[in-house]
Design an enzyme around this catalytic site. Structure first.
Site, PDB file in Angstrom:
ATOM      1  CG  LEU A 202      -2.020  -1.101   1.035  1.00 31.15           C
ATOM      2  CD1 LEU A 202      -2.941  -0.898   3.409  1.00 31.15           C
ATOM      3  CD2 LEU A 202      -3.073  -0.959   0.230  1.00 31.15           C
ATOM      4  N   GLY A 203       1.978   1.069   0.216  1.00 30.09           N
ATOM      5  CA  GLY A 203       3.010   2.391   0.946  1.00 30.09           C
ATOM      6  C   GLY A 203       4.392   2.314   0.943  1.00 30.09           C
TER       7      GLY A 203
ATOM      8  N   GLY B   9       6.883   4.819   4.455  1.00 29.14           N
ATOM      9  CA  GLY B   9       6.678   5.244   5.515  1.00 29.14           C
ATOM     10  C   GLY B   9       8.108   4.815   5.967  1.00 29.14           C
TER      11      GLY B   9
ATOM     12  N   GLY C 198       9.196   2.160   8.086  1.00 24.64           N
ATOM     13  CA  GLY C 198       8.461   0.388   6.947  1.00 24.64           C
ATOM     14  C   GLY C 198       7.614  -0.004   6.144  1.00 24.64           C
TER      15      GLY C 198
ATOM     16  CE  LYS D 140       3.197   1.856   8.946  1.00 25.44           C
ATOM     17  NZ  LYS D 140       3.453   3.378   9.421  1.00 25.44           N
TER      18      LYS D 140
ATOM     19  CG  ASP E 266       5.707  11.700  10.353  1.00 25.42           C
ATOM     20  OD1 ASP E 266       6.319  13.882  10.315  1.00 25.42           O
ATOM     21  OD2 ASP E 266       5.968  11.207   9.703  1.00 25.42           O
TER      22      ASP E 266
END
Ligand SMILES: *[C@@H]1O[C@H](CO)[C@@H](O)[C@H](O)[C@H]1NC(C)=O
Ligand SMILES: *[C@@H]1O[C@H](CO)[C@@H](O)[C@H](O)[C@H]1NC(C)=O
Ligand SMILES: *[C@@H]1O[C@H](CO)[C@@H](O)[C@H](O)[C@H]1NC(C)=O
Ligand SMILES: *[C@@H]1O[C@H](CO)[C@@H](O)[C@H](O)[C@H]1NC(C)=O
Ligand SMILES: *[C@@H]1O[C@H](CO)[C@@H](O)[C@H](O)[C@H]1NC(C)=O
Ligand SMILES: *[C@@H]1O[C@H](CO)[C@@H](O)[C@H](O)[C@H]1NC(C)=O
Ligand SMILES: *[C@@H]1O[C@H](CO)[C@@H](O)[C@H](O)[C@H]1NC(C)=O
Length: 873
Positions: A556-557, A559, A562, A578, A675
């Protein structure tokens, strides 16, 4: 079709005239085939078999058709077809799928039992499935899907198996249908016994066991079916009365809303391996969960009722039941109550229960020493009483207590994350005091005079006790932490060596313990680990299977912490996984402790952490899946930006503010996000914003150097000056990031895309220029500006608030409670923001201003800047 039917009928006659078609070791029985005395149908994976049997130590002349565990050492029969109509061993008996489409148990020509089904489709097939279900299907020719005609899971015997449902269907206050399990008459007789298990027909979502009064006996109580046991209310992942670790994938799950009495509610049980667990209602009314070991033996995971206190209402109304020696019940009246009949009470006749010592005066006010007010006596660690009312309109403990105070007929309330707000009337029935710190907190309404006597000696006693308790708790915490670590290690060892999850290590068998050795000792409580260790642990193979071995397709992505993958759990639940980068610089125990803390943060504007997985080098967090991805995917995509109208954008701003409020003030941890940015705001199906990645700073906070090298500090552009320049962060650094976020949401412009903008280095400078020149509306995203209309004022107010949030000096910035309050009210006049000198002139702010507090505007609460970490430059 007619031709097929005649063929089938011919086959059936063939079967009648000739010997049975042998179906040994096959998984299906077709129309016209039959199962003889020595035949077995075996499920494809070899876990279950369907065959005729005689119960161990049962009458050998009686034969039953049943489903059996193929691997179990001792005969284990979760389902029996002809339980009340055995066939004689001396006759020619068989089971057959008839031309008409039924499964029949035959004794010679006599039909002993039948499913009474029929299907016009033909081609009826009986199959045994690997979860122990027997299914009759019809049709399925020409590539069509066969239709389910009947299944044994809909007509259970005494055993609940994973894959089954315990359903209650209620419409307009009447029960339409429900699943009931009935015990065997005895271990050697599968006939219908005296105990029945099912959902409360009144729709409270509790499971009940009822006992049928002995046949013929008029019965002292006069009741035909007496309640024998109750599970307690459903608390989101477990039952209130069953101390079952809240495992997310493994365990019970309720489909339906427990606060609604009408509708369809059904319980299911998810496991990794469906052939491992079974829940059996014994002939004596005890419900037991067993697990199948590799050796073929059954291990007891959990069992109730095993002591009188587990049974329903042993102590009568308004009394609590605690287990004494050998599980003997010890009944005590609740605080503010006395025995209804003192003579009977002393003699051990509890059923009469207790009554109020002094009547309650109905007042909506807790007054201190006066005689008239009411207050609440605390009763922690109990199975909550029966007949609760769910108050769904109330979102926190305080509001729940107020609701009860305001209602004269409310006698008690309880609030927990799992159950939310529950209230009771004046009679409190069936309260069990758990021996080891499990259970829920009940607050019983009593006259205030009972709670506070005002006597000095009492106060001193209280102070002394409090000091002792605090010391004991502090000492205990250390011990607990140590035990906790050890347990985690143990768990990991077990998961690793056997290569599959072992529930018992997570579900200690406490309930079956019979010998309670007096009052609990503090050490004992700590040794149990309590609820402090509670967090769903996912085995690595489950997570890997869910994400297709962390395949790139499911990614999915990515960061700072991780990679994130989409996954699908065995139960069908979609999750976001994650996988943390390996060098998080933290030991296993610290990591686990942090994750446990963070899992406790629950709010509708925070992404829910469902569990974690720690195995070897792998550290993985499992979150709920957000179908609409993150805010930046909408906001900064020219094609999708228009989907976010002003109303939605404002809703998102408010939601983020509420989530931050919870993190900063309302959660016990006071988490600083560090963040906050558009890509960390996820959107659910209804475009509700949920903050993600909160607590990461805590998880990665172990080693400062590691933090820096792994790029896990904030994101440039969102960082407050004091953080970017000096590494200082506080709740007001999050406020700064939130201000940037508001500007991005209003303008649809990415902060980092402002480098090339004329005259200003970033969005803050640009916004300030427009706003101070009275042209604030030009900042509003053209995609919504036209349609915004009257909402322009709201947008301008957001810009104003954002400029307050991004002021250079931390102390000048409002705190989140103020932001939430001011955003929600039109009448609140906002102070004038100071110009952003730092961002315009690029000079460092002076440190004195940071701590001085001299700049704090009076309209803000006192500047409670907390420097949580001082980073080396
Ligand atoms: C089938 O019908 C018979 C006669 O009506 C009845 O006795 C029996 O209980 C039924 N069987 C099932 C499984 O419902
Ligand atoms: C009968 O059902 C099975 C599966 O249940 C299917 O494979 C088969 O094609 C069907 N045959 C006919 C004649 O419908
Ligand atoms: C008692 O239970 C039996 C068996 O479940 C049921 O047939 C009967 O209707 C019940 N009686 C009452 C009064 O609930
Ligand atoms: C389930 O457990 C049984 C016994 O431990 C084993 O034989 C079977 O292969 C397992 N099934 C799966 C899908 O892991
Ligand atoms: C009921 O029977 C089960 C199985 O035989 C046994 O383990 C349990 O102790 C019994 N329960 C009671 C309360 O007698
Ligand atoms: C609560 O009680 C106090 C003292 O008895 C009284 O002053 C106050 O007005 C009461 N408040 C309400 C809301 O009734
Ligand atoms: C008052 O509390 C009782 C007991 O919980 C509940 O049944 C009743 O609905 C409540 N009344 C109101 C008006 O909320």
């Amino acid at each position: 079709m007619a031709h097929a039917a005649t063929t089938a009928a011919a086959l059936f006659f063939f079967f009648l005239l000739h010997a049975a078609v042998r179906a040994d070791a096959a998984a299906t029985l077709s129309q016209g085939q039959s199962l003889g005395a020595n035949d077995r149908l075996v499920s494809p994976g070899g876990t279950f078999a369907l065959a005729f049997f005689t119960p161990t130590e049962g009458d050998p002349s009686r034969r039953y058709l049943g489903v059996m565990y193929a691997r179990a050492k001792e005969q284990t029969v979760p389902w029996v077809a002809n339980r009340d109509a055995p066939v004689s061993a001396s006759s020619a008996y068989s089971a057959a799928v008839t031309a008409s489409g039924e499964l029949r148990v035959m004794e010679g020509d006599r039909v002993a039992w039948s499913t009474n089904t029929s299907s016009p489709l033909g081609n009826v097939t009986l199959a045994i499935v690997d979860n122990g279900n027997i299914q009759l299907t019809a049709g399925g020719g020409d590539g069509g899907q066969p239709e389910l005609v009947w299944q044994s899971f809909d007509q259970p015997a005494d055993t609940f198996l994973p894959g089954m449902k315990i359903t209650l269907d209620r419409r307009n206050g009447a029960v339409v249908s429900r699943t009931l399990f009935t015990s065997w008459r005895s271990a050697s007789d599968p006939g219908t016994g005296d105990f029945t298990l099912g959902q409360d027909p009144l729709g409270s979502a509790q499971l009940y066991i009822w006992r049928r009064s002995p046949r013929g006996g008029g019965g002292a109580g006069g009741e035909e079916n007496a309640t024998y046991w109750r599970s307690g209310q459903w608390a989101n992942t477990n039952f209130v009365g069953v101390p079952w670790r809240s495992l997310y994938v493994y365990g019970f799950k309720l489909n339906g809303d427990p606060s609604q009495r009408d509708g369809v509610m059904s319980y299911v049980f998810n496991t990794y391996n469906t052939s491992e667990y079974r829940f059996m209602l014994h002939p004596n009314g005890t419900e037991t969960c067993y697990m199948l070991l590799d050796t073929g033996e059954w291990e007891t995971v959990w069992s109730q009722p095993t002591i009188p206190c587990h049974a329903y209402n042993t102590c009568g109304a308004n009394a609590e039941c605690a287990a004494g020696n050998n599980g003997r019940p010890v009944c005590t009246c609740l605080k503010g109550f006395e025995p209804r009949d003192p003579a009977a009470y002393g003699g051990g006749n509890w059923a009469q229960g207790c009554v109020r010592s002094a009547p309650l005066t109905c007042e909506t006010n807790v007054s201190g020493g006066g005689g008239g007010g009411v207050g609440f006596a605390d009763l922690p660690g109990v199975k909550l009483p029966n007949f609760a009312t769910w108050v769904t309109t109330v979102g926190d403990e305080n509001a729940c207590s107020q609701t009860c105070l305001a209602n004269c007929s409310c006698g008690a309330y309880s609030y927990s994350i799992g159950t939310s707000c529950l209230t009771w009337g004046q009679e409190l029935l069936d309260i069990y005091q758990f021996p080891d710190g499990e259970g829920y907190h009940l607050h019983v309404k009593v006259p205030a005079s009972i709670l506070d006597t005002g006597s000095k000696t009492r106060r001193w006693t209280t102070v002394v006790i409090a000091v002792i308790v605090v010391v004991a708790v502090l000492a205990g915490c250390g011990l607990l932490l140590w035990k906790c670590r050890r347990r985690i290690k143990e768990k990991l060892g077990i998961v690793g060596s056997r290569g599959k999850p072992r529930l018992p290590s997570l579900l200690p068998v406490r309930e079956s313990r019979q010998d309670f050795s007096g009052p609990k000792q503090p050490e004992q409580e700590e040794a149990e680990g309590g609820k402090k260790c509670e967090l769903p642990l996912f085995p690595l193979e489950v997570v890997a299977a869910a994400t297709g071995d962390f395949s790139a397709d499911n990614k999915l992505g990515e960061g700072g912490f991780g990679h994130v993958y989409k996954g699908k759990l065995p139960g069908g639940e979609e999750v976001a996984v994650k996988r943390l980068s390996r060098s998080s610089g933290q030991g296993l125990e610290e990591f686990k402790n942090e994750v446990i803390l963070i899992a406790k943060l629950q709010h509708r504007n925070l992404v829910k952490l469902l569990g974690c997985c720690i195995q070897g080098e792998e550290k993985i967090l499992v979150y709920e899946y957000m179908p609409n991805k993150s805010l930046d995917a909408f906001l900064f995509d020219p094609a999708r930006r228009g989907l976010l109208d002003w109303k939605t954008r404002f809703h998102i701003i408010e939601g983020i503010a509420r989530g931050l409020l919870y993190l900063h003030r309302d959660s016990r941890l006071r988490v600083v996000h560090r963040d906050l940015k558009a890509s960390n705001i996820l959107l659910d199906r209804d475009m509700n914003p949920k903050i993600s990645d909160f607590g990461m700073a805590r998880i990665f906070g172990g080693d400062q150097n590691q933090v820096n090298t792994n790029r896990v500090v904030g994101t440039l552009g969102y960082m407050s000056p004091e953080y970017a320049m000096e590494g200082l962060f506080s709740v007001r650094s999050d406020v700064y990031s939130f201000g940037i976020l508001i500007l991005e949401i209003v303008s649809g412009q990415k902060n980092s895309s402002f480098h090339h903008m004329e005259g200003s280095i970033n969005i803050v400078g640009y916004a300030w220029q427009l706003w101070s020149a009275g042209k604030g509306e030009e900042l509003v995203d053209p995609a919504v500006r036209a349609a915004a209309g009257a909402a322009t004022a709201e947008a301008l107010r957001c810009v104003h608030m954002a400029l307050l949030c991004v002021q250079d000096h931390a102390c000048d910035r409002p705190d989140v409670p103020y932001v939430v309050m001011a955003l929600g009210s039109d009448s609140c006049v906002l102070p004038t923001p100071k110009p952003p000198t730092f961002t315009l002139q690029c000079t460092s702010s002076d440190r004195d201003g940071l701590f001085g507090g001299g700049h704090a505007d009076e309209s803000y609460s006192a500047c409670d800047l907390t420097v949580t970490m001082l980073q080396g430059r």
